[in-house]
Structures are given as structure tokens and as C-alpha cells.
Design an enzyme around this catalytic site. Sequence first.
Site, PDB file in Angstrom:
ATOM      1  N   LYS A 279       0.837  -1.197   0.000  1.00  2.94           N
ATOM      2  CA  LYS A 279       0.000   0.000   0.000  1.00  2.94           C
ATOM      3  C   LYS A 279       0.871   1.247   0.000  1.00  2.94           C
ATOM      4  CE  LYS A 279      -4.039  -1.761   2.558  1.00  2.94           C
ATOM      5  NZ  LYS A 279      -5.038  -1.529   1.501  1.00  2.94           N
ATOM      6  N   ARG A 353     -10.528 -11.414   1.615  1.00  5.82           N
ATOM      7  CA  ARG A 353     -11.327 -12.498   1.031  1.00  5.82           C
ATOM      8  C   ARG A 353     -10.565 -13.823   1.065  1.00  5.82           C
ATOM      9  NH1 ARG A 353     -11.605  -9.098  -4.463  1.00  5.82           N
ATOM     10  NH2 ARG A 353     -11.387  -7.466  -2.887  1.00  5.82           N
TER      11      ARG A 353
HETATM   12  N1  BES Z   1      -8.326  -3.671   4.258  1.00  6.05           N
HETATM   13  C1  BES Z   1      -8.437  -3.242   2.908  1.00  6.05           C
HETATM   14  C2  BES Z   1      -9.729  -2.465   2.641  1.00  6.05           C
HETATM   15  C3  BES Z   1      -9.740  -1.058   3.136  1.00  6.05           C
HETATM   16  C4  BES Z   1      -9.060  -0.069   2.451  1.00  6.05           C
HETATM   17  C5  BES Z   1     -10.501  -0.715   4.219  1.00  6.05           C
HETATM   18  C6  BES Z   1      -9.126   1.241   2.904  1.00  6.05           C
HETATM   19  C7  BES Z   1     -10.562   0.595   4.653  1.00  6.05           C
HETATM   20  C8  BES Z   1      -9.872   1.564   3.992  1.00  6.05           C
HETATM   21  C9  BES Z   1      -8.435  -4.444   1.982  1.00  6.05           C
HETATM   22  O1  BES Z   1      -7.660  -5.498   2.394  1.00  6.05           O
HETATM   23  C10 BES Z   1      -7.886  -3.986   0.684  1.00  6.05           C
HETATM   24  O2  BES Z   1      -6.744  -3.642   0.640  1.00  6.05           O
HETATM   25  N2  BES Z   1      -8.710  -3.969  -0.347  1.00  6.05           N
HETATM   26  C11 BES Z   1      -8.317  -3.531  -1.621  1.00  6.05           C
HETATM   27  C12 BES Z   1      -8.871  -4.487  -2.632  1.00  6.05           C
HETATM   28  C13 BES Z   1      -8.289  -4.308  -4.014  1.00  6.05           C
HETATM   29  C14 BES Z   1      -6.820  -4.683  -4.015  1.00  6.05           C
HETATM   30  C15 BES Z   1      -9.064  -5.181  -4.968  1.00  6.05           C
HETATM   31  C16 BES Z   1      -8.872  -2.130  -1.823  1.00  6.05           C
HETATM   32  O3  BES Z   1      -9.976  -1.840  -1.352  1.00  6.05           O
HETATM   33  O4  BES Z   1      -8.177  -1.316  -2.401  1.00  6.05           O
HETATM   34 MN    MN Z   2      -5.645  -5.316   1.753  1.00  5.31          MN
END
Ligand code: BES
Ligand code: MN
Length: 495
Positions: A279, A353
Site C-alpha cells: 500500500k 477475502r
Molecule cells: N483492508 C483493505 C480495505 C480497506 C481499504 C478498508 C481502505 C478501509 C480503507 C483491503 O484489504 C484492501 O486492501 N482492499 C483492496 C482491494 C483491491 C486490491 C481489490 C482495496 O480496497 O483497495
Molecule cells: Mn488489503
Amino acid sequence: MEFVLKHNTAEKARSACQIITVTQPRKLSASGQRVDKANKGMLSAILKRGDMDGNVGQTLLLPSTGINGVQRLLLVGCGKESEMNERNFDRVVNAIASTLESSGARDAEFYAAEIPLKGRDLAWKVRQSALLLNNSEYRFDGLKSGKPAPRKGLRKVAINVLKKDAERVRQAIAEATAISAGMNLTRDLGNLPANICTPTYLAKQAQVLAKSDKRLRVSILNEVEMKRLKMGSLLSVSAGSRQPAKLITIEYRGAAAAEQPVVLVGKGVTFDTGGISLKPGQAMDEMKYDMCGAASVFGTLQAVTQMQLPINVVGIIPATENMPDGIATKPGDIVTSMSGQTIEILNTDAEGRLILCDALTYAAKFKPSCVIDIATLTGAVIVALGKVPSGVMGNNPALIKDLIKSGQQIEDKIWELPLWDEYQEQLNSNFADMANIGGRDAGSITAACFLSRFAKDYKWAHLDIAGTAWKSGDAKGATGRPVPLLTQFIINQIK
Ligand code: BES
Ligand code: MN
Ligand code: ZN
């Protein structure tokens, strides 16, 4: 906060602070009128002078009232009676809490029933008030050095109701007390930093919770045991972490063994760096909240236990970090889930997931009446719905309807997104049964599509709480949602 019942009339109150509501235009509640009369029109004179119009949330704290035994009087505005709604109700109670927080009053007398709100009964008003007042009291300052400043604000609230309503009101207070305590546990776990709140820490807390009541039982699976169960998807997320993953199961037995349990599955990523699909740095600290689904399972189970509800509930928590490392899972890697389905991991940041799917397969062994998973799953749900409702999707319309209704009952709202088959093909993979991401479009829905492939054998719903589990900015902190919703849903399963 302690709540007690009182049955006296307003002019006979004895309290550090008497709370009187005012609606627009400048109209005193019934109790307010009694107090006014006993004081030769003192309150109506104040209203007439224009010091209190009765706008929603407006407050006027009077240091003395002339009534024996009442040290202060707080006038609080409710706005126009015709415009009163749940949101304004919340604003009124929050205004009371914040005004009294800086006053010296430790206890207050409150006539919750006099806040005019159509369609909500006395028990609702009392429960909602108690939830909000408890909520306002929450602090997370245990990790600051030095002694915390002594707390001002309310300690004890007397709810003034008619004797005939006492039993209903007592029940409402008991529910609010249990739900608030559950929310506090959820918030504490969420707010703890990831160097303290590891998967092992969560497992220990589950054991601590289970010691509190003989109806609770805990089992913890380690990585070797998960490997034996062929949880290849879950283990692919923990591969890059030095903290070992845990699969935590907490069983609450409030009914006969033969009764099928409600199963709650909570995402427990104690820190989500994104893994190799790292990230960006901006606000990455907030990924300590990526275990808030798990925390809400803790909080709900604690609330259910405290209320000793006659129902069976099972909490399942896959707990892991998501870290980059030399042996971390890489984009393109293909893993086999416990269900036997293979997954091409195109983005290691779509890890929620990957742990939930094995937990969902595992859940079937409890022969659930329904399974609800709770997860901070996608940023996309914030794009779609903002931070007001959680997102809900699932494979059973009646279950979704029940969840939406539960959320409305307790002001912990959720909103459905369409889980239509058309979206499934976005998960197609050239090399495995499915990919773990579905492209830019409808990210929350394709995440749920992924989960649905592992939840075919029972009634299932998924709550995406990425927008509702915590607040950012100056008010940064866990909210305790959706503990109210889940607890209300479980209560409704009984009645
Ligand atoms: N934990 C995150 C989702 C999230 C992001 C929650 C920002 C709250 C704030 C999750 O694991 C994630 O990183 N999801 C990705 C999915 C994508 C890679 C398909 C996302 O939401 O960007
Ligand atoms: Mn994630
Ligand atoms: Zn995540």
C-alpha cells in the site's frame, strides 16, 4: 455510566442536574411546565427573553433553579416536533452529554420519553439514550504515559418514567449496558496498535473472554493445524509474517445443543500492509483497524453473554498480518483453498477475502442457521456508500431483510448492493478457478462475489464495514459498529 429509574414528578426532583427539553417555538416539555409552574414562571421568562429558542442541540445550563434539591437545570432544544427524527434525537442526547461533560454535575435526571419522536416507543428512547451516553464516555488513553486527567462528566443518570413502564425500561437499560460494553471491547481491540494486537493477542483475548462465563468455549488452531485442514488460501496471507496466524473459534451455548447456531465470521487482519502489492504510505497506520470485523465478533459475543440470551452463537476469527517478505505470497501465485477451489492471487492486497473464504468453508461444520461475515473488506464500499451505512450482500433475501431491519431498529444502518451473477465473470482467471480481484468496477460487489463461492451450503450475508468501523482525522478511533446491529439481529432471532 450507571442508569437508575425514578418515578417522582419533575418539581420534586433531587439531582445535580435536571434535564428539560424544549421544542420550537419555545415550548417546554410537560416536566418543564411543572418545574416552571413551581418556580413562578422562571423558565417561560427565560424562553421569552430569547436565551433558548429550542433549536436542535441548543443547550442552556442554568446554575441554579430555585427548586430544592436540584443544583442545575439544563435546557436542551429538540427543534420542531414535526421535524424530529432519529438523527435529531441523537443530536439532542449528544448535546446533553457534551454540555454536561464540562460541568461539575456527576448525576442527572432525565425524562427520555419527553423527546418527541414518532414511531419509537419509550423503551427505544431509553435504550438509544443510554447507548449514546455510554458512547460519549469512551476513552482510549491507556497507552499515554502519566496519570490520565480525572474524568469529569456524568456518572449516573436517573431515567424518570411511570411505574407501569419500569419493567420495559429496565430491560432497555440492560440491553444498552451489554451492547455498550460490547462496543467498548470492540473499540479497544480496534484502537490497539498492531505491535500489541497481534493474532496471538487476539487468541489470548478470546481465552480471557471465555473464562468470564461457562457458556463460552474457545478453540485456537495454529498454522500446522490449519495446514492439515488444507487452508491454503488463509495461509498464503500469513506466509510473509513473523507473527503466526491463528484461527479462533468462540462458541456461546445459550440454547440446547441441537439448536443451529448463528455463525459470525470476522476478518482479523491485525495489520494490512498490502503485502507485496504494498500500500502507499498515506494513512497506512489505519490498517491496524483491519481486524475490526473480528473485534465486532468479540463485542457481540460479549454482549450476548452478558444478556445470557437463549440462543447458540459461534464466532470464527481468522487472524493474521498481511506483510511483505522474502517468502511472502507474490502476485500471480496460485493457491488451493480448503474448499478445493484454486485461486490466482493477482493482488496480495485483496487478502481479506483470502482468509475469509477458508473460514467460510470451516463454518459449515457448525451446521449454522445462518452465517454472517463482517469485514473491512474494500475501500470501494466507501466510494459507493460513504461512511454512513455498512454495505450488505448475500445469498438469501430474507436474511438480508432481517439484517437491514435490525440496523434500522438500533440506528446502525446498512445498505444492500446488488450481488448479481453478471458480476461473477469479473473474477475469471486464465490459470486458476478464479482470480482474487475483479478489476476497478464494482470492487465491493466482486469481493462479495468471491466470498459467495465459498458460502453455497448455508444462508449467508456479508457486511463490508470498511467505511463504518472507525473514524479518521481528529476523531480517529474505532466506532464499535456493527455490534449494535449484530446484537439486535441475534435478539430478533429469539423473539
Ligand atoms: N483492508 C483493505 C480495505 C480497506 C481499504 C478498508 C481502505 C478501509 C480503507 C483491503 O484489504 C484492501 O486492501 N482492499 C483492496 C482491494 C483491491 C486490491 C481489490 C482495496 O480496497 O483497495
Ligand atoms: Mn488489503
Ligand atoms: Zn485488508
